[in-house]
Design a protein around this motif. Structure first.
Motif, PDB file in Angstrom:
ATOM      1  N   TYR A  75       0.846  -1.200   0.000  1.00  0.00           N
ATOM      2  CA  TYR A  75       0.000   0.000   0.000  1.00  0.00           C
ATOM      3  C   TYR A  75       0.875   1.241   0.000  1.00  0.00           C
ATOM      4  CZ  TYR A  75      -3.490   3.451   1.382  1.00  0.00           C
ATOM      5  OH  TYR A  75      -4.292   4.560   1.418  1.00  0.00           O
ATOM      6  N   ASP A  79      -0.131   7.816  -2.708  1.00  0.00           N
ATOM      7  CA  ASP A  79      -1.087   7.768  -3.817  1.00  0.00           C
ATOM      8  C   ASP A  79      -2.309   6.915  -3.515  1.00  0.00           C
ATOM      9  OD1 ASP A  79       0.731   9.293  -5.312  1.00  0.00           O
ATOM     10  OD2 ASP A  79       1.788   7.490  -5.970  1.00  0.00           O
ATOM     11  N   SER A  80      -2.353   6.317  -2.332  1.00  0.00           N
ATOM     12  CA  SER A  80      -3.468   5.436  -1.934  1.00  0.00           C
ATOM     13  C   SER A  80      -3.670   4.300  -2.934  1.00  0.00           C
ATOM     14  CB  SER A  80      -4.773   6.245  -1.790  1.00  0.00           C
ATOM     15  OG  SER A  80      -4.655   7.217  -0.782  1.00  0.00           O
ATOM     16  N   VAL A  81      -2.553   3.775  -3.443  1.00  0.00           N
ATOM     17  CA  VAL A  81      -2.589   2.656  -4.393  1.00  0.00           C
ATOM     18  C   VAL A  81      -2.221   1.375  -3.657  1.00  0.00           C
ATOM     19  CG1 VAL A  81      -1.535   1.669  -6.453  1.00  0.00           C
ATOM     20  CG2 VAL A  81      -2.052   4.107  -6.376  1.00  0.00           C
ATOM     21  N   PHE A  82      -2.976   0.331  -3.901  1.00  0.00           N
ATOM     22  CA  PHE A  82      -2.710  -0.947  -3.242  1.00  0.00           C
ATOM     23  C   PHE A  82      -2.543  -2.052  -4.282  1.00  0.00           C
ATOM     24  CE2 PHE A  82      -7.303  -0.400  -3.542  1.00  0.00           C
ATOM     25  CZ  PHE A  82      -7.691  -1.562  -4.207  1.00  0.00           C
ATOM     26  N   ASN A 132      -6.826   1.535  -6.783  1.00  0.00           N
ATOM     27  CA  ASN A 132      -7.281   2.288  -5.627  1.00  0.00           C
ATOM     28  C   ASN A 132      -8.801   2.181  -5.556  1.00  0.00           C
ATOM     29  OD1 ASN A 132      -8.416   4.346  -7.395  1.00  0.00           O
ATOM     30  ND2 ASN A 132      -6.320   5.101  -7.655  1.00  0.00           N
ATOM     31  N   TYR A 136      -9.716   0.040 -10.054  1.00  0.00           N
ATOM     32  CA  TYR A 136      -8.959  -1.148  -9.689  1.00  0.00           C
ATOM     33  C   TYR A 136      -9.239  -2.265 -10.686  1.00  0.00           C
ATOM     34  CZ  TYR A 136     -13.531  -2.207  -7.723  1.00  0.00           C
ATOM     35  OH  TYR A 136     -14.888  -2.392  -7.566  1.00  0.00           O
TER      36      TYR A 136
END
Length: 270
Positions: A75, A79-82, A132, A136
């Protein structure tokens, strides 16, 4: 809701947490161990290794019993990307000696829906999710057994905060093959639009004569305030039922609310 049987309601999980913090690099490492002798009526063991550095959280999760699963979760806090990658060799539901308890709208337990023993199991599978909350993608490959029927399942899809698109989905099993594409969205109401194509459908498993049926169906509908509207347009039926050849088309319409259910069918078979 899943609950252990009455004689095993008392759960006594053991949690061990250890870790370190490097003030110079900002690296945080920790390990979490969870074990319970009574959970799932068998020994349960899991380990999670967690690291944080350069605004990224990385976690490796291992479940050793009763499931066999490992997952990597990353995570990016900027960028709040997982991204999630999971692999397993043994999954099943519900767990042996557990009961599936359902409640009606008044909150009363409905004993007729109690299920014990394995209902769905998978001895191989993988899952990948990346993106995100607003955008996604998901892909998965699963080998599973559902009520003694073996099958393989693949799915590729993409979604956002209020919709999901099935780019491609395939189920291959001993009773036939099913391919699905479509969309589902949610907000004020839930809406769906799907195209289903089946091949080599054999109804012998369900007590009918041996068959080899192909089917094409477009399903649209919505759900709002406990009311369901569904339209299934059967564009093509072909194949054989026993020694007889089969072809046809049709339409099925369902309208259901709290007071009534209406089903209209118009299916022609030759």
């Amino acid at each position: 809701q899943i609950l252990p049987q009455l004689q095993q309601e008392q759960l006594n999980p053991k949690v061990e947490i250890s870790g370190l913090f490097n003030q110079k690099t900002g690296l945080v490492k920790s390990e979490v161990n969870l074990t319970d002798q009574d959970l799932f009526s068998t020994y349960f063991s899991s380990v999670a290794n967690i690291e944080y550095a350069n605004n990224t959280i990385v976690s490796d999760i291992f479940i050793e019993s009763p499931y066999k699963l490992k997952a990597n979760v990353q995570y990016d806090t900027r960028d709040s990307v997982f991204e999630i990658n999971a692999l397993w060799e043994q999954l099943f539901w519900p767990v042996e000696d557990w009961q599936t308890i359902s409640y009606n709208e008044e909150g009363i337990i409905n004993d007729s829906h109690v299920i014990t023993g394995e209902f769905v199991s998978s001895d191989e599978g993988k899952l990948h999710i990346k993106g995100n909350a607003g955008q996604y993608s998901i892909s998965t490959q699963i080998k599973t057994v559902f009520e003694t029927i073996g099958s393989s399942f693949t799915l590729k899809g993409q979604g956002s905060a209020n919709q999901f698109e099935i780019v491609d989905s395939n189920i291959k099993s001993s009773i036939g093959n099913l391919q699905t594409t479509g969309n589902v969205s949610w907000g004020e109401k839930i809406q769906w639009d799907a195209n289903l194509t089946s091949a080599k459908l054999n109804l012998e498993t369900f007590g009918f004569t041996q068959s080899d049926i192909g089917l094409g169906v477009k399903v649209t509908g919505n759900y709002l305030d406990k009311a369901v509207n569904l339209n299934a347009k059967i564009s093509d039926v072909n194949g054989s039922l026993g020694k007889e050849s089969l072809s046809g088309y049709g339409n099925i319409v369902l309208n259901q609310d709290l007071s009534k259910t209406n089903i209209k069918t118009n299916v022609e078979l030759n």
